[in-house]
Design a protein around this motif. Sequence first.
Motif, short mmCIF file in Angstrom:
data_model
loop_
_atom_site.label_atom_id
_atom_site.label_comp_id
_atom_site.label_asym_id
_atom_site.label_seq_id
_atom_site.Cartn_x
_atom_site.Cartn_y
_atom_site.Cartn_z
N LEU A 63 0.82 -1.20 0.00
CA LEU A 63 0.00 0.00 0.00
C LEU A 63 0.87 1.26 0.00
O LEU A 63 0.60 2.22 -0.75
CB LEU A 63 -0.92 -0.01 1.22
N VAL A 64 1.92 1.26 0.82
CA VAL A 64 2.86 2.40 0.86
C VAL A 64 3.53 2.57 -0.50
O VAL A 64 3.65 3.69 -1.03
CB VAL A 64 3.90 2.19 1.96
N SER A 65 3.94 1.46 -1.09
CA SER A 65 4.59 1.51 -2.39
C SER A 65 3.67 2.11 -3.45
O SER A 65 4.09 2.92 -4.29
CB SER A 65 5.01 0.10 -2.82
N ASP A 66 2.41 1.74 -3.40
CA ASP A 66 1.44 2.22 -4.39
C ASP A 66 1.10 3.70 -4.19
O ASP A 66 1.09 4.49 -5.14
CB ASP A 66 0.16 1.36 -4.28
N ARG A 67 0.89 4.11 -2.94
CA ARG A 67 0.38 5.45 -2.68
C ARG A 67 1.49 6.52 -2.59
O ARG A 67 1.26 7.68 -2.91
CB ARG A 67 -0.43 5.45 -1.40
N VAL A 68 2.66 6.10 -2.15
CA VAL A 68 3.73 7.08 -1.92
C VAL A 68 4.80 7.04 -3.01
O VAL A 68 5.30 8.07 -3.45
CB VAL A 68 4.38 6.85 -0.54
N TYR A 69 5.08 5.84 -3.48
CA TYR A 69 6.19 5.70 -4.42
C TYR A 69 5.73 5.29 -5.82
O TYR A 69 6.51 4.77 -6.61
CB TYR A 69 7.20 4.69 -3.88
#
Length: 295
Positions: A72-78
């Motif tokens: 989720l972090v990878s998708d939304r932030v990076y």
Amino acid sequence: MERLLELHQQVAKILSHQLFFIAGAPKSGTTWVQRLLDAHPEIVCSGEGHFPDKLAEPLANVFKGYNEHQRLVSDRVYENKPYYNGLSPEHFDFTVLSLMCLVINQRQIEENVKCIGDKTPRYTFYLEYLGNLLPKAKFIHVIRDGRDVVVSVCHHAYRAGDKEALQTNSPKFLQYTANFAKTWAENVQAARNFGKMEPNRYLEIRYEDLHENGETAIANLLDFLKVSQTPELIATCQETADFKKWSGGREKGEEKKTSFFRKGIIGDWKNYFNDSSLKVFQQYSGNLLTELGYK
């Protein structure tokens, strides 16, 4: 850092030994086999690890949750750039194995010890998992007449406060019979299925054989684990795990209903079962008694 290095060495030390696991339907004699083997100078077998269900399964949820969060972090932030590949099944197995070894290492393991065992009755359902995790591990399956298992379970329930558990004509006794006939059959069948797949790593030991021909049964256990075997060592194992010692001085057959080591005999089911309970037992256990050679 030094402490972390020491923990790494502890894991390596445990894995350098022959590891084995004792399994069996509850109240089948796994504790007896554990104490027999723990008395041997080249074997350590104490405690219950409950590794698959109480350690690996909850940890699997932790790994899953962490991976989902990081995706989720990878998708939304990076913008979904592949900076994070996730914790793999191999990472999971390595973690579980390391924790298992650290738990086992807390037992007293002398330099002369060759084999380290862990007893948890319901490993019957996890032998394949443990076998894949530890390809050189061995497995001992303790089998007891399921009718005696039911009687032992009912006495355990009686000690816990259920006074109807030993009223053999009561609906409660028949319900215990149904429940634990099914539980017994499922445990035994699961372990035997693994034994068919891994016959060289699997040994069946009968509770009744330990009673009637203890020396031979113990010799088979020691031979399976490839440890020293002499008449003196076999006698030491047998004497250390003797019913009289663990029951506080009672002879086999001298019953104390409130004790974990209650009576120490085989065939006690004949004092409790009637036609109705026998019929219920067979209904819920199938033909397993006959397959195992019990009469």
